[in-house]
Design a protein around this motif. Structure first.
Motif, PDB file in Angstrom:
ATOM      1  N   GLN A 177       0.829  -1.208   0.000  1.00 52.76           N
ATOM      2  CA  GLN A 177       0.000   0.000   0.000  1.00 52.76           C
ATOM      3  C   GLN A 177       0.863   1.257   0.000  1.00 52.76           C
ATOM      4  O   GLN A 177       0.529   2.252  -0.662  1.00 52.76           O
ATOM      5  N   GLY A 178       1.985   1.230   0.719  1.00 47.84           N
ATOM      6  CA  GLY A 178       2.880   2.382   0.717  1.00 47.84           C
ATOM      7  C   GLY A 178       3.493   2.627  -0.646  1.00 47.84           C
ATOM      8  O   GLY A 178       3.558   3.767  -1.130  1.00 47.84           O
ATOM      9  N   SER A 181       0.792   4.028  -2.918  1.00 45.33           N
ATOM     10  CA  SER A 181       0.456   5.430  -2.638  1.00 45.33           C
ATOM     11  C   SER A 181       1.549   6.372  -3.120  1.00 45.33           C
ATOM     12  O   SER A 181       1.260   7.437  -3.679  1.00 45.33           O
ATOM     13  N   VAL A 182       2.817   5.995  -2.929  1.00 44.65           N
ATOM     14  CA  VAL A 182       3.915   6.842  -3.415  1.00 44.65           C
ATOM     15  C   VAL A 182       3.883   6.944  -4.939  1.00 44.65           C
ATOM     16  O   VAL A 182       3.997   8.029  -5.515  1.00 44.65           O
ATOM     17  N   THR A 185       0.778   9.126  -6.077  1.00 51.16           N
ATOM     18  CA  THR A 185       0.912  10.568  -5.854  1.00 51.16           C
ATOM     19  C   THR A 185       1.992  11.182  -6.741  1.00 51.16           C
ATOM     20  O   THR A 185       1.829  12.300  -7.238  1.00 51.16           O
ATOM     21  N   ALA A 226       3.896  15.608  -3.331  1.00 49.91           N
ATOM     22  CA  ALA A 226       3.447  14.226  -3.513  1.00 49.91           C
ATOM     23  C   ALA A 226       4.180  13.284  -2.576  1.00 49.91           C
ATOM     24  O   ALA A 226       3.565  12.385  -1.973  1.00 49.91           O
ATOM     25  N   ILE A 227       5.492  13.475  -2.445  1.00 54.70           N
ATOM     26  CA  ILE A 227       6.268  12.610  -1.544  1.00 54.70           C
ATOM     27  C   ILE A 227       5.838  12.802  -0.096  1.00 54.70           C
ATOM     28  O   ILE A 227       5.662  11.829   0.660  1.00 54.70           O
ATOM     29  N   SER A 230       2.391  11.210   0.364  1.00 52.21           N
ATOM     30  CA  SER A 230       2.462   9.748   0.352  1.00 52.21           C
ATOM     31  C   SER A 230       3.087   9.211   1.633  1.00 52.21           C
ATOM     32  O   SER A 230       2.648   8.184   2.168  1.00 52.21           O
ATOM     33  N   LEU A 233       0.448   9.309   4.211  1.00 50.38           N
ATOM     34  CA  LEU A 233      -0.537   8.242   4.024  1.00 50.38           C
ATOM     35  C   LEU A 233      -0.017   6.895   4.506  1.00 50.38           C
ATOM     36  O   LEU A 233      -0.769   6.085   5.052  1.00 50.38           O
ATOM     37  N   VAL A 234       1.271   6.657   4.296  1.00 42.37           N
ATOM     38  CA  VAL A 234       1.864   5.396   4.738  1.00 42.37           C
ATOM     39  C   VAL A 234       1.962   5.345   6.251  1.00 42.37           C
ATOM     40  O   VAL A 234       1.943   4.271   6.860  1.00 42.37           O
TER      41      VAL A 234
END
Length: 432
Positions: A177-178, A181-182, A185, A226-227, A230, A233-234
Protein backbone atom coordinates in the motif's frame (compact mmCIF):
# COMPACT_ATOMS: atom_id res chain seq x y z
CA UNK A 1 -16.81 0.30 1.62
CA UNK A 2 -18.16 -0.74 -1.83
CA UNK A 3 -20.41 -3.78 -1.76
CA UNK A 4 -18.91 -6.78 -3.53
CA UNK A 5 -20.85 -9.28 -5.63
CA UNK A 6 -19.48 -12.68 -6.55
CA UNK A 7 -19.84 -13.86 -10.12
CA UNK A 8 -22.00 -16.84 -9.18
CA UNK A 9 -24.44 -14.64 -7.28
CA UNK A 10 -24.75 -12.22 -10.20
CA UNK A 11 -25.26 -15.03 -12.69
CA UNK A 12 -27.94 -16.55 -10.46
CA UNK A 13 -29.68 -13.19 -10.21
CA UNK A 14 -29.58 -12.74 -14.00
CA UNK A 15 -30.84 -16.31 -14.56
CA UNK A 16 -33.77 -15.64 -12.26
CA UNK A 17 -34.75 -12.67 -14.44
CA UNK A 18 -34.75 -14.70 -17.68
CA UNK A 19 -38.14 -14.39 -19.34
CA UNK A 20 -38.91 -11.51 -17.01
CA UNK A 21 -39.45 -7.99 -18.39
CA UNK A 22 -36.99 -6.67 -15.81
CA UNK A 23 -34.11 -8.23 -17.77
CA UNK A 24 -35.21 -6.48 -20.95
CA UNK A 25 -35.42 -3.23 -19.03
CA UNK A 26 -31.83 -3.73 -17.82
CA UNK A 27 -30.63 -4.47 -21.37
CA UNK A 28 -32.41 -1.35 -22.62
CA UNK A 29 -30.90 0.73 -19.80
CA UNK A 30 -27.44 -0.66 -20.49
CA UNK A 31 -27.61 0.08 -24.22
CA UNK A 32 -29.05 3.53 -23.50
CA UNK A 33 -26.14 4.35 -21.20
CA UNK A 34 -23.61 3.35 -23.85
CA UNK A 35 -25.43 5.27 -26.59
CA UNK A 36 -25.90 8.43 -24.51
CA UNK A 37 -22.25 8.36 -23.46
CA UNK A 38 -21.11 8.00 -27.08
CA UNK A 39 -23.40 10.80 -28.31
CA UNK A 40 -22.40 13.15 -25.50
CA UNK A 41 -18.67 12.50 -25.94
CA UNK A 42 -18.95 13.13 -29.70
CA UNK A 43 -20.89 16.34 -29.05
CA UNK A 44 -18.25 17.60 -26.61
CA UNK A 45 -15.45 16.83 -29.07
CA UNK A 46 -17.26 18.59 -31.91
CA UNK A 47 -17.95 21.62 -29.75
CA UNK A 48 -14.36 22.09 -28.72
CA UNK A 49 -13.20 21.43 -32.29
CA UNK A 50 -15.03 24.60 -33.37
CA UNK A 51 -13.95 26.94 -30.55
CA UNK A 52 -11.41 29.68 -31.24
CA UNK A 53 -7.76 29.56 -30.28
CA UNK A 54 -8.38 31.55 -27.08
CA UNK A 55 -9.67 28.31 -25.57
CA UNK A 56 -6.69 26.34 -26.86
CA UNK A 57 -5.81 24.80 -23.51
CA UNK A 58 -9.28 23.38 -22.93
CA UNK A 59 -9.51 22.28 -26.55
CA UNK A 60 -6.23 20.36 -26.40
CA UNK A 61 -7.22 18.83 -23.07
CA UNK A 62 -10.54 17.53 -24.39
CA UNK A 63 -8.97 16.21 -27.60
CA UNK A 64 -6.38 14.20 -25.65
CA UNK A 65 -9.04 13.15 -23.15
CA UNK A 66 -11.42 11.90 -25.86
CA UNK A 67 -10.47 8.22 -25.44
CA UNK A 68 -11.26 8.46 -21.71
CA UNK A 69 -14.43 10.50 -22.08
CA UNK A 70 -16.75 7.77 -23.39
CA UNK A 71 -16.09 5.09 -20.71
CA UNK A 72 -16.28 7.69 -17.93
CA UNK A 73 -19.60 9.06 -19.16
CA UNK A 74 -20.96 5.54 -19.66
CA UNK A 75 -19.88 4.69 -16.11
CA UNK A 76 -21.71 7.73 -14.71
CA UNK A 77 -24.90 6.94 -16.63
CA UNK A 78 -24.69 3.27 -15.58
CA UNK A 79 -24.30 4.28 -11.93
CA UNK A 80 -27.47 6.37 -11.98
CA UNK A 81 -29.35 3.73 -13.95
CA UNK A 82 -28.40 1.08 -11.37
CA UNK A 83 -29.34 3.43 -8.56
CA UNK A 84 -32.78 4.24 -10.00
CA UNK A 85 -33.73 0.77 -11.22
CA UNK A 86 -32.49 -0.80 -7.97
CA UNK A 87 -35.50 0.72 -6.18
CA UNK A 88 -37.99 -1.19 -8.35
CA UNK A 89 -36.38 -4.42 -9.57
CA UNK A 90 -33.27 -6.60 -9.73
CA UNK A 91 -30.20 -5.07 -11.37
CA UNK A 92 -27.93 -8.11 -11.68
CA UNK A 93 -26.98 -7.32 -15.29
CA UNK A 94 -26.07 -3.73 -14.44
CA UNK A 95 -24.10 -4.93 -11.41
CA UNK A 96 -22.19 -7.31 -13.67
CA UNK A 97 -21.23 -4.63 -16.19
CA UNK A 98 -20.46 -1.91 -13.63
CA UNK A 99 -17.08 -3.31 -12.41
CA UNK A 100 -16.15 -4.29 -15.98
CA UNK A 101 -16.78 -0.78 -17.25
CA UNK A 102 -15.05 0.67 -14.17
CA UNK A 103 -11.92 -1.37 -14.92
CA UNK A 104 -11.99 -0.29 -18.57
CA UNK A 105 -12.38 3.39 -17.58
CA UNK A 106 -9.56 3.05 -15.03
CA UNK A 107 -7.22 1.62 -17.66
CA UNK A 108 -8.06 4.32 -20.21
CA UNK A 109 -7.68 7.11 -17.63
CA UNK A 110 -4.40 5.69 -16.35
CA UNK A 111 -3.00 5.47 -19.89
CA UNK A 112 -3.99 9.10 -20.42
CA UNK A 113 -2.23 10.18 -17.21
CA UNK A 114 0.89 8.12 -17.95
CA UNK A 115 1.31 9.54 -21.43
CA UNK A 116 0.71 13.13 -20.35
CA UNK A 117 3.20 12.70 -17.50
CA UNK A 118 6.02 10.81 -19.22
CA UNK A 119 5.74 11.53 -22.97
CA UNK A 120 7.36 14.80 -24.07
CA UNK A 121 8.17 14.57 -27.78
CA UNK A 122 5.04 12.74 -28.90
CA UNK A 123 6.79 9.34 -29.13
CA UNK A 124 5.69 6.61 -26.73
CA UNK A 125 8.65 4.47 -25.69
CA UNK A 126 8.69 0.70 -25.52
CA UNK A 127 9.16 0.80 -21.74
CA UNK A 128 5.96 2.82 -21.29
CA UNK A 129 4.04 0.51 -23.62
CA UNK A 130 5.24 -2.51 -21.65
CA UNK A 131 4.27 -0.86 -18.37
CA UNK A 132 0.80 -0.08 -19.74
CA UNK A 133 0.32 -3.72 -20.72
CA UNK A 134 1.41 -4.89 -17.27
CA UNK A 135 -0.88 -2.35 -15.60
CA UNK A 136 -3.87 -3.40 -17.73
CA UNK A 137 -3.18 -7.06 -16.93
CA UNK A 138 -3.11 -6.32 -13.20
CA UNK A 139 -6.39 -4.41 -13.40
CA UNK A 140 -8.17 -7.23 -15.22
CA UNK A 141 -6.65 -9.73 -12.78
CA UNK A 142 -8.02 -7.68 -9.89
CA UNK A 143 -11.43 -7.75 -11.59
CA UNK A 144 -11.29 -11.54 -11.82
CA UNK A 145 -10.37 -11.76 -8.13
CA UNK A 146 -13.29 -9.45 -7.35
CA UNK A 147 -15.78 -11.66 -9.19
CA UNK A 148 -14.42 -14.90 -7.73
CA UNK A 149 -14.52 -13.54 -4.19
CA UNK A 150 -10.81 -14.11 -3.61
CA UNK A 151 -10.01 -10.42 -3.18
CA UNK A 152 -10.65 -10.28 0.56
CA UNK A 153 -8.80 -13.56 1.11
CA UNK A 154 -5.70 -12.26 -0.64
CA UNK A 155 -5.85 -9.03 1.38
CA UNK A 156 -6.05 -11.00 4.60
CA UNK A 157 -3.15 -13.26 3.55
CA UNK A 158 -0.96 -10.25 2.70
CA UNK A 159 -1.79 -8.66 6.04
CA UNK A 160 -0.72 -11.80 7.90
CA UNK A 161 2.72 -11.81 6.26
CA UNK A 162 4.97 -9.79 8.58
CA UNK A 163 8.27 -8.31 7.40
CA UNK A 164 10.88 -7.36 10.04
CA UNK A 165 12.27 -3.90 9.21
CA UNK A 166 14.83 -2.93 11.81
CA UNK A 167 13.16 -3.06 15.20
CA UNK A 168 9.70 -2.73 13.66
CA UNK A 169 7.48 -5.29 12.01
CA UNK A 170 5.36 -4.29 9.05
CA UNK A 171 2.87 -6.37 7.11
CA UNK A 172 3.43 -7.01 3.44
CA UNK A 173 0.07 -5.39 2.73
CA UNK A 174 1.22 -2.15 4.36
CA UNK A 175 4.41 -2.17 2.30
CA UNK A 176 2.49 -2.70 -0.94
CA UNK A 177 0.00 0.00 0.00
CA UNK A 178 2.88 2.38 0.72
CA UNK A 179 4.52 1.68 -2.63
CA UNK A 180 1.20 2.14 -4.41
CA UNK A 181 0.46 5.43 -2.64
CA UNK A 182 3.91 6.84 -3.41
CA UNK A 183 3.67 5.80 -7.06
CA UNK A 184 0.14 7.18 -7.38
CA UNK A 185 0.91 10.57 -5.85
CA UNK A 186 4.15 11.01 -7.84
CA UNK A 187 2.43 10.14 -11.13
CA UNK A 188 -0.38 12.57 -10.34
CA UNK A 189 2.22 15.24 -9.52
CA UNK A 190 3.97 14.66 -12.85
CA UNK A 191 0.63 14.80 -14.65
CA UNK A 192 -0.33 18.11 -13.02
CA UNK A 193 3.11 19.56 -13.76
CA UNK A 194 2.73 18.48 -17.41
CA UNK A 195 -0.62 20.26 -17.57
CA UNK A 196 0.98 23.36 -16.05
CA UNK A 197 3.81 23.25 -18.58
CA UNK A 198 1.36 22.90 -21.48
CA UNK A 199 -0.62 25.85 -20.13
CA UNK A 200 2.49 28.01 -19.83
CA UNK A 201 3.60 27.22 -23.38
CA UNK A 202 0.32 28.66 -24.69
CA UNK A 203 0.81 32.06 -23.05
CA UNK A 204 1.92 34.25 -26.00
CA UNK A 205 3.51 37.18 -24.16
CA UNK A 206 5.59 35.24 -21.65
CA UNK A 207 9.34 34.92 -22.16
CA UNK A 208 10.50 31.38 -22.90
CA UNK A 209 12.96 31.40 -19.98
CA UNK A 210 10.22 32.38 -17.55
CA UNK A 211 8.05 29.56 -18.86
CA UNK A 212 10.85 27.07 -18.24
CA UNK A 213 11.45 28.47 -14.74
CA UNK A 214 7.80 28.21 -13.74
CA UNK A 215 7.41 24.71 -15.21
CA UNK A 216 10.58 23.43 -13.47
CA UNK A 217 9.60 25.02 -10.14
CA UNK A 218 6.07 23.69 -10.47
CA UNK A 219 7.29 20.17 -11.13
CA UNK A 220 9.69 20.26 -8.17
CA UNK A 221 7.00 21.60 -5.83
CA UNK A 222 4.39 19.07 -6.96
CA UNK A 223 6.79 16.14 -6.60
CA UNK A 224 7.84 17.33 -3.12
CA UNK A 225 4.21 17.65 -2.04
CA UNK A 226 3.45 14.23 -3.51
CA UNK A 227 6.27 12.61 -1.54
CA UNK A 228 5.22 14.32 1.70
CA UNK A 229 1.57 13.34 1.21
CA UNK A 230 2.46 9.75 0.35
CA UNK A 231 4.71 9.45 3.41
CA UNK A 232 1.87 10.74 5.57
CA UNK A 233 -0.54 8.24 4.02
CA UNK A 234 1.86 5.40 4.74
CA UNK A 235 2.19 6.56 8.34
CA UNK A 236 5.84 7.64 8.33
CA UNK A 237 6.64 10.46 10.73
CA UNK A 238 7.85 13.47 8.70
CA UNK A 239 10.30 14.40 11.46
CA UNK A 240 12.60 11.69 10.13
CA UNK A 241 13.25 14.01 7.20
CA UNK A 242 15.40 16.15 9.48
CA UNK A 243 17.92 13.29 9.60
CA UNK A 244 17.81 13.04 5.81
CA UNK A 245 18.31 16.81 5.55
CA UNK A 246 21.41 16.60 7.74
CA UNK A 247 22.83 13.77 5.63
CA UNK A 248 22.10 15.76 2.48
CA UNK A 249 23.93 18.77 3.88
CA UNK A 250 26.99 16.65 4.65
CA UNK A 251 26.84 15.21 1.14
CA UNK A 252 26.69 18.68 -0.38
CA UNK A 253 29.69 19.72 1.64
CA UNK A 254 31.75 16.65 0.75
CA UNK A 255 31.24 15.96 -2.91
CA UNK A 256 28.11 17.41 -4.47
CA UNK A 257 29.23 21.02 -4.88
CA UNK A 258 29.49 20.86 -8.67
CA UNK A 259 26.11 19.21 -9.07
CA UNK A 260 24.44 21.69 -6.73
CA UNK A 261 26.19 24.56 -8.49
CA UNK A 262 24.83 23.38 -11.85
CA UNK A 263 21.29 23.22 -10.47
CA UNK A 264 21.53 26.70 -8.92
CA UNK A 265 23.16 28.04 -12.09
CA UNK A 266 20.27 26.63 -14.11
CA UNK A 267 17.75 28.71 -12.21
CA UNK A 268 20.02 31.77 -12.40
CA UNK A 269 20.21 31.42 -16.20
CA UNK A 270 16.45 31.06 -16.47
CA UNK A 271 15.70 33.95 -14.14
CA UNK A 272 18.12 36.51 -15.65
CA UNK A 273 17.11 35.47 -19.21
CA UNK A 274 20.69 35.42 -20.46
CA UNK A 275 19.84 32.31 -22.52
CA UNK A 276 16.71 31.32 -24.39
CA UNK A 277 15.67 28.42 -26.55
CA UNK A 278 17.03 29.00 -30.05
CA UNK A 279 19.92 31.31 -29.07
CA UNK A 280 23.26 30.83 -30.83
CA UNK A 281 25.95 30.74 -28.16
CA UNK A 282 29.61 29.89 -27.73
CA UNK A 283 31.00 28.78 -24.38
CA UNK A 284 34.48 27.37 -23.94
CA UNK A 285 35.05 25.27 -27.08
CA UNK A 286 31.37 24.51 -27.71
CA UNK A 287 29.15 26.42 -30.14
CA UNK A 288 25.60 25.83 -31.28
CA UNK A 289 21.94 26.59 -30.90
CA UNK A 290 20.25 26.17 -27.51
CA UNK A 291 17.69 23.38 -27.84
CA UNK A 292 17.04 22.57 -24.16
CA UNK A 293 17.53 24.40 -20.87
CA UNK A 294 17.21 21.99 -17.97
CA UNK A 295 17.86 22.57 -14.30
CA UNK A 296 21.26 20.83 -14.41
CA UNK A 297 22.45 21.15 -18.00
CA UNK A 298 21.84 22.91 -21.30
CA UNK A 299 21.90 21.22 -24.70
CA UNK A 300 23.68 22.91 -27.62
CA UNK A 301 23.17 21.61 -31.14
CA UNK A 302 26.04 22.54 -33.45
CA UNK A 303 25.85 23.22 -37.17
CA UNK A 304 27.24 19.71 -37.76
CA UNK A 305 24.28 18.17 -35.91
CA UNK A 306 26.31 17.15 -32.84
CA UNK A 307 24.57 17.88 -29.53
CA UNK A 308 26.68 18.95 -26.56
CA UNK A 309 25.45 18.63 -22.97
CA UNK A 310 26.90 21.58 -21.07
CA UNK A 311 26.61 21.87 -17.25
CA UNK A 312 24.86 25.11 -16.36
CA UNK A 313 27.78 26.06 -14.13
CA UNK A 314 29.87 26.81 -17.24
CA UNK A 315 27.37 29.43 -18.43
CA UNK A 316 27.69 31.30 -15.12
CA UNK A 317 31.42 30.98 -14.41
CA UNK A 318 32.77 31.30 -18.01
CA UNK A 319 32.41 34.07 -20.61
CA UNK A 320 29.61 33.29 -23.05
CA UNK A 321 29.13 34.67 -26.56
CA UNK A 322 25.43 34.99 -27.35
CA UNK A 323 24.92 35.89 -31.00
CA UNK A 324 21.20 36.44 -30.57
CA UNK A 325 20.71 37.91 -27.09
CA UNK A 326 19.24 41.26 -28.19
CA UNK A 327 19.74 41.15 -31.97
CA UNK A 328 20.05 38.13 -34.21
CA UNK A 329 21.90 40.05 -36.94
CA UNK A 330 25.50 38.91 -37.50
CA UNK A 331 28.14 40.56 -39.70
CA UNK A 332 30.26 38.38 -42.02
CA UNK A 333 33.28 39.35 -44.13
CA UNK A 334 35.18 38.00 -47.09
CA UNK A 335 38.67 39.21 -48.13
CA UNK A 336 40.38 39.05 -51.51
CA UNK A 337 43.13 40.81 -53.50
CA UNK A 338 42.91 42.50 -56.93
CA UNK A 339 45.62 43.87 -59.21
CA UNK A 340 46.87 47.43 -58.82
CA UNK A 341 45.43 48.48 -62.20
CA UNK A 342 41.85 47.78 -61.02
CA UNK A 343 39.35 50.69 -61.04
CA UNK A 344 38.14 50.62 -57.44
CA UNK A 345 35.69 53.52 -57.93
CA UNK A 346 33.57 51.41 -60.27
CA UNK A 347 34.25 48.07 -58.57
CA UNK A 348 33.01 49.04 -55.07
CA UNK A 349 29.43 50.03 -56.11
CA UNK A 350 29.19 46.90 -58.26
CA UNK A 351 30.27 44.71 -55.33
CA UNK A 352 27.74 46.31 -52.98
CA UNK A 353 24.89 45.89 -55.46
CA UNK A 354 25.89 42.32 -56.27
CA UNK A 355 26.23 41.12 -52.67
CA UNK A 356 22.94 42.73 -51.64
CA UNK A 357 21.17 40.48 -54.16
CA UNK A 358 22.54 37.26 -52.65
CA UNK A 359 19.82 35.33 -50.74
CA UNK A 360 19.91 35.66 -46.93
CA UNK A 361 21.98 38.89 -47.06
CA UNK A 362 20.16 41.46 -44.92
CA UNK A 363 18.41 44.31 -46.69
CA UNK A 364 18.17 46.36 -43.49
CA UNK A 365 21.97 46.56 -43.16
CA UNK A 366 23.39 46.97 -46.70
CA UNK A 367 26.79 45.46 -47.57
CA UNK A 368 29.97 47.55 -47.62
CA UNK A 369 33.26 47.33 -49.52
CA UNK A 370 36.59 48.52 -48.09
CA UNK A 371 40.20 48.95 -49.15
CA UNK A 372 42.14 47.39 -46.30
CA UNK A 373 45.77 47.92 -47.35
CA UNK A 374 48.23 48.07 -50.20
CA UNK A 375 49.56 44.56 -50.25
CA UNK A 376 52.64 43.10 -51.83
CA UNK A 377 50.63 41.71 -54.74
CA UNK A 378 47.77 44.22 -55.12
CA UNK A 379 44.85 45.96 -53.41
CA UNK A 380 43.58 43.96 -50.42
CA UNK A 381 39.78 44.40 -50.31
CA UNK A 382 37.08 43.39 -47.84
CA UNK A 383 33.35 43.01 -48.38
CA UNK A 384 31.20 42.92 -45.22
CA UNK A 385 27.53 42.01 -45.10
CA UNK A 386 24.89 41.13 -42.49
CA UNK A 387 22.61 38.13 -42.10
CA UNK A 388 19.57 37.86 -39.81
CA UNK A 389 19.32 34.08 -39.56
CA UNK A 390 22.67 32.78 -38.28
CA UNK A 391 20.97 29.58 -37.13
CA UNK A 392 20.81 28.53 -40.79
CA UNK A 393 24.60 28.55 -41.07
CA UNK A 394 27.28 31.08 -42.04
CA UNK A 395 29.66 29.12 -44.26
CA UNK A 396 27.00 28.54 -46.92
CA UNK A 397 26.14 32.23 -47.30
CA UNK A 398 29.84 33.19 -47.40
CA UNK A 399 30.29 30.65 -50.20
CA UNK A 400 27.38 32.18 -52.15
CA UNK A 401 28.88 35.66 -51.79
CA UNK A 402 32.34 34.49 -52.88
CA UNK A 403 30.94 32.77 -55.97
CA UNK A 404 28.99 35.88 -56.92
CA UNK A 405 32.13 38.03 -56.52
CA UNK A 406 34.14 35.58 -58.64
CA UNK A 407 31.60 35.83 -61.49
CA UNK A 408 31.74 39.65 -61.35
CA UNK A 409 35.53 39.71 -61.37
CA UNK A 410 35.71 37.39 -64.37
CA UNK A 411 33.13 39.41 -66.27
CA UNK A 412 35.14 42.60 -65.74
CA UNK A 413 38.43 40.93 -66.58
CA UNK A 414 39.94 41.85 -63.21
CA UNK A 415 43.10 40.00 -62.30
CA UNK A 416 43.34 38.15 -59.02
CA UNK A 417 47.12 38.24 -58.41
CA UNK A 418 48.95 35.48 -56.67
CA UNK A 419 52.40 35.67 -55.09
CA UNK A 420 55.20 35.56 -57.67
CA UNK A 421 58.81 35.50 -56.60
CA UNK A 422 61.99 35.53 -58.68
CA UNK A 423 64.90 33.52 -57.44
CA UNK A 424 68.33 34.29 -58.87
CA UNK A 425 71.01 31.62 -58.57
CA UNK A 426 74.65 32.72 -58.82
CA UNK A 427 77.18 30.13 -59.85
CA UNK A 428 80.77 30.73 -58.79
CA UNK A 429 83.39 30.33 -61.57
CA UNK A 430 86.07 27.83 -60.94
CA UNK A 431 89.64 29.26 -60.69
CA UNK A 432 92.21 28.11 -63.20
Amino acid sequence: MMETHSLSRLIAEISADLGNPSLLIQVFALMSCFLLAWLLSRSIQRYFATVDQSSGVLKIGVESFSRVLWPLLALVFLFFAKLILGKFQHTGLLKLFFPILSSFALIRFSFYVFRRAFVRDGTVGNALLLFEKVFATLVWLALVLHFTGMWESIFQALEEIILPIGKSKVSLLAVLQGIASVALTVVLALWISALLEARLLLIPNMHSSLRVVLSRLGRAIFILLAILISLSLVGIDLTVLSVFGGALGVGLGLGLQRITSSYVSGFIILFDRSLSIGDLVTVDKFSGSVTQINTRYTVLKGSDGIESIIPNEMFVSNPVQNLSLTDRSVVLVTDFTVAYDTDLDSLFPALVELVSQVPRVSANNPPSAYLLRFGADGFELRVSFWIEDPENGRTNVISDVNRAILVLIRERGIELPFPQREITVFQAQAKA
